[in-house]
Design an enzyme around this catalytic site. Structure first.
Site, PDB file in Angstrom:
ATOM      1  N   ASP A 228       0.838  -1.194   0.000  1.00  0.00           N
ATOM      2  CA  ASP A 228       0.000   0.000   0.000  1.00  0.00           C
ATOM      3  C   ASP A 228       0.880   1.253   0.000  1.00  0.00           C
ATOM      4  O   ASP A 228       1.894   1.319   0.691  1.00  0.00           O
ATOM      5  CB  ASP A 228      -0.876  -0.031   1.257  1.00  0.00           C
ATOM      6  CG  ASP A 228      -1.874   1.100   1.307  1.00  0.00           C
ATOM      7  OD1 ASP A 228      -2.690   1.210   0.377  1.00  0.00           O
ATOM      8  OD2 ASP A 228      -1.837   1.878   2.273  1.00  0.00           O
ATOM      9  N   GLU A 288       1.761  -0.299  -5.049  1.00  0.00           N
ATOM     10  CA  GLU A 288       0.814   0.735  -5.454  1.00  0.00           C
ATOM     11  C   GLU A 288       1.614   2.030  -5.603  1.00  0.00           C
ATOM     12  O   GLU A 288       1.894   2.715  -4.626  1.00  0.00           O
ATOM     13  CB  GLU A 288      -0.273   0.906  -4.395  1.00  0.00           C
ATOM     14  CG  GLU A 288      -1.296   1.979  -4.760  1.00  0.00           C
ATOM     15  CD  GLU A 288      -2.156   2.397  -3.580  1.00  0.00           C
ATOM     16  OE1 GLU A 288      -3.298   2.829  -3.832  1.00  0.00           O
ATOM     17  OE2 GLU A 288      -1.703   2.321  -2.423  1.00  0.00           O
TER      18      GLU A 288
END
Length: 544
Positions: A228, A288
């Site tokens: 993330d 990401e």
């Protein structure tokens, strides 16, 4: 024209991690280079205990469906203990399971059954921040300024004579300032919600704890991680002011003037992550990484950093020949000088679903069918978002049920991401369509979704689900998909066409009118091509 029948290949049934794929001459090929990953937003996938919230038991029950669909691997969003200020991306303990989702025994059972079906499992790693309920942050709140407890986070004195102004002008991605003041007068940094304090990756203890978390899950047998905010973590020395921004946008790339993301020091963190993964052969990480510049993205894919990075250009591209071709060209250019393949995304839990982006209703669905064949024809890895294979649209929810922190932090100016997070419909004609044993779910499901359910689509040869199943079976079995390049082909005006080295030809008609069907054996089409033409907003696969 009748489509050529195809069948899925049988899957390995190992007791632990699936073995790496082997190429010609027994060359070991990393399994993730052309894998199709299936993103499970755990709250919305399948509810196994009847509380209206998806969970690990629900995933476990649906593994045969995922094997039949033909995906190679799963990415499961955070299921760790959390107060759910950001639905799990505020992690209180990264090495356990939130009771609403199950427990470690249920995770282990799900992992073992997935591996037995030949499906690999990757889980979310959330390194940039913790929950404010994390024991570290609770200790920091009771410790003094300058203490080791506060050094794990980014506490600073405020500006102005009495320190009443934030330490810098950074905005939160979720709206408002990125700083919150604590009772003793200091401030702490949170790029996201106040309940998500940023960790200080200049602190060796923070890096060591991340490595311990990785080993905890790798030792249990996971096959890798989705990282993330993989362009976060590192912060510039002194935390200087950044270029002022009125509208931050959710993880949009604002370039070098945005000091919150893509700092050079983040690559030191990724080398540490890679060093842990290299101790577990066959594992990987995808980042990401919301950077739009090809060269900046490529830096995350050096041989000692990430194996994959999401390239969001296809997700953000307009439904035009220019937009799609530009997205593909830049995505391939970004990885051209790296060891990594391209990594294609059409939808995820943070952005509007592509059925809705492309026009909603019949138009959006027709274009989404074509986009599915475009995505799956491209070389590299592909990520599907749960419900893509059913043609799920966004849902316009009433204000009273919205839960995304963006909605609250923006004072209602931004509706947030709830519309793309509606639970998956499985069967039946009324909410909750087999998602749960109860009709009311954590986000409400609309009436009229009976035809959208997996059960309704399973035996319908013309359904979105059948299209995905055929496409994934062909992608796995046909030699036409070999090679990692594309050759652009001359095509009718307002069409996009390319050929893979193995001979697969993909044509997408965006002209608004029918165009002649190219020569070749039709493998699959997103719409009818029997009459020798390709309708508007239709894609076709041919073997040249």
């Amino acid at each position: 024209m009748t489509l050529t029948p195809n069948t899925a290949l049988s899957r390995p049934r190992p007791e632990a991690r699936p073995e790496p794929a082997r190429g010609e001459g027994d060359e070991v090929l990393p399994w993730w280079r052309d894998a199709v990953f299936y993103q499970i937003y755990i709250r919305s996938f399948s509810d196994g205990n009847g509380d209206g919230v998806g969970d690990l038991a629900g995933i476990r029950a649906r593994l045969p469906y995922l094997a039949d669909l033909g995906v190679d691997a799963l990415w499961i969003t955070p299921f760790y203990p959390s107060p759910m200020a950001d639905h799990g991306y505020d992690v209180a303990d990264p090495r356990d399971v939130e009771p609403v989702f199950g427990d470690l025994a249920e995770f282990d059972a799900m992992l073992a059954e997935a591996h037995a079906l030949g499906i690999r499992v990757t889980v979310d790693l959330v390194p940039n921040h913790s929950s404010h309920d994390h024991e570290w942050f609770q200790a920091a709140m009771t410790a003094a300024p300058g203490s080791p407890e506060r050094a794990r986070y980014l506490f600073r004195d405020g500006r102005g004579p009495d320190g009443a102004e934030p330490p810098n002008n950074w905005p939160s991605v979720f709206g408002g300032p990125a700083w919150t003041r604590v009772p003793d007068g200091q401030w702490y940094l949170h790029i996201f919600a106040p309940e998500q304090p940023d960790l200080n990756f200049a602190n060796p203890e923070v890096v060591a704890d991340l490595e311990e978390t990785m080993r905890f899950w790798l030792d249990r047998g996971v096959d890798g991680f989705r990282i993330d905010v993989a362009h976060g973590m590192a912060k510039p020395e002194g935390l200087p002011d950044m270029v002022p921004m009125d509208d931050t946008g959710l993880l949009d790339d604002h370039g070098p003037g945005d000091h919150r993301f893509d700092q050079d020091g983040v690559h030191v963190v990724h080398r540490r992550i890679r060093a842990v993964l290299d101790q577990y052969p066959g594992t990987m990480a995808v980042g990401e990484v919301w950077v739009s510049d090809d060269e900046r993205l490529a830096q995350y894919l050096r041989e000692d950093e990430l194996q994959l990075a999401f390239n969001f250009k296809l997700l953000t591209a307009e439904w035009t020949p220019e937009g799609l071709r530009d997205a593909i060209t830049h995505s391939l250019a970004a990885v051209a000088g790296t060891p990594a393949p391209a990594c294609w995304v059409l939808s995820n839990h943070d952005r509007p679903r592509h059925v809705t982006r492309y026009g909603d209703g019949e138009l959006g669905t027709r274009r989404a069918r074509a986009a599915a064949l475009l995505q799956l024809a491209l070389p590299g890895a592909a990520y599907l978002y749960n419900g893509d294979e059913l043609g799920m649209p966004d849902v316009d929810l009433p204000d009273a049920v919205l839960q995304d922190p963006i909605w609250f932090r923006s004072g209602g100016a931004e509706r947030g991401r709830d519309a793309c997070r509606i639970p998956v419909p499985w069967s039946g004609t009324e909410p909750s369509y087999g998602f749960s044993t109860r009709p009311d779910t954590w986000l409400p499901m609309p009436e009229g979704w009976g035809p959208l359910t997996a059960a309704a689509q399973r035996d319908d040869d013309g359904s979105m689900l059948s299209l995905y199943r055929r496409a994934l079976a062909l992608r796995r079995s046909s030699s036409g998909f070999s090679g990692e390049d594309v050759q652009w082909l001359q095509a009718p005006d307002r069409c996009v066409a390319f050929r893979r080295p193995g001979g697969l030809v993909c044509l997408v008609n965006l002209s608004g009118a029918e165009v002649p069907l190219p020569e070749g054996r039709v493998l699959l089409a997103s719409g009818p091509v029997d009459g020798g033409t390709v309708p508007a907003d239709t894609a076709v696969w041919l073997q040249a």
